[in-house]
Design a protein around this motif. Structure first.
Motif: not given
Lengths: 110, 114
Positions: A38, A40, A44-46, A48, A51, A57, A89, A101, A103
């Motif tokens: 991920y 980030q 902000r929002v993480p 993807f 995967s 994606p 991450y 996850f 660190g």
């Protein structure tokens, strides 16, 4: 369970390639195909970016690639750009039926 | 467009309770496992819980086991997190996420403080 181990920081110059490692154990990375990465940006929002170890994606740049060997997963970013500066991450499914996850790694584009 | 919208975050005293909700849209909610992930201020991501698409199996991180309960209502496309016996260290932004649909909500802030 302890977090997956990532370097606290990495850096690179524009155009270069960098690799972020993520190390676990036989109970997580060593036995899981469900390894994700991920990105980030601050506040902000993480998002993807990888995967199932290697899959990107839809909409994620092909400059991002993932791999895994043994207990270590890796994220490689090629052709580094200023916009890639962010926290990264990793995560993995575990044999206990949970997720874990790393660190986090702060990427600085010099 | 896949969308997850959390709500319910608030300031609560230690020992208190709170229920978070996450409304999903843009995908077949009932077909996917869902997760809660949290992030304490200035810290990294911590996985909290996951629930099978039919709600039949639920898993928790050791840090919340016995205090938090995850559930879902597929008829309402909604995921829930019931948080009891809250501690100061539970202070975080709580995200709902659909790993298989590559989606995260915008997060809701839970602050546990006296």
């Amino acid at each position: 369970q302890s977090a997956l181990t990532q370097p606290a920081s990495v850096s690179g110059s524009p155009g270069q390639s960098i690799t972020i490692s993520c190390t676990g154990t036989s109970s997580d990375l060593g036995s899981s195909k469900y390894v994700s990465w991920y990105q980030q940006h601050p506040g902000r929002v993480p998002k993807f970016i990888i995967s199932e170890v290697t899959n990107r994606p839809s909409g994620v740049s092909d400059r991002f690639s993932g791999s895994k060997s043994g207990y270590t997963a890796s994220l490689t970013i090629s052709g580094l750009q200023a916009e890639d500066e962010a926290d990264y991450y990793c995560s993995s499914y575990t044999t206990s039926g949970t997720w874990i996850f790393g660190g986090g790694t702060k990427l600085t584009v010099l | 467009e896949v969308r997850l919208v959390e709500s319910g975050g608030d300031l609560v005293q230690p020992g208190g309770s709170l229920r978070l909700s996450c409304v999903a849209s843009g995908f077949t909610f009932s077909s996917y496992w869902m997760h809660w992930v949290r992030q304490a201020p200035g810290k990294g991501l911590e996985w909290v819980s996951r629930i099978h698409n039919e709600g039949s199996t639920i898993g928790y991180a050791d840090s919340v086991k016995g205090r938090f309960t995850t559930s879902r209502d597929n008829a309402k496309n909604t995921l829930y997190l019931q948080m009891n016996s809250l501690r100061v260290e539970d202070t975080a932004v709580y995200y709902c996420a659909g790993f298989s649909v590559f989606a995260w909500g915008q997060g809701t802030l839970v602050t546990v403080s006296s």
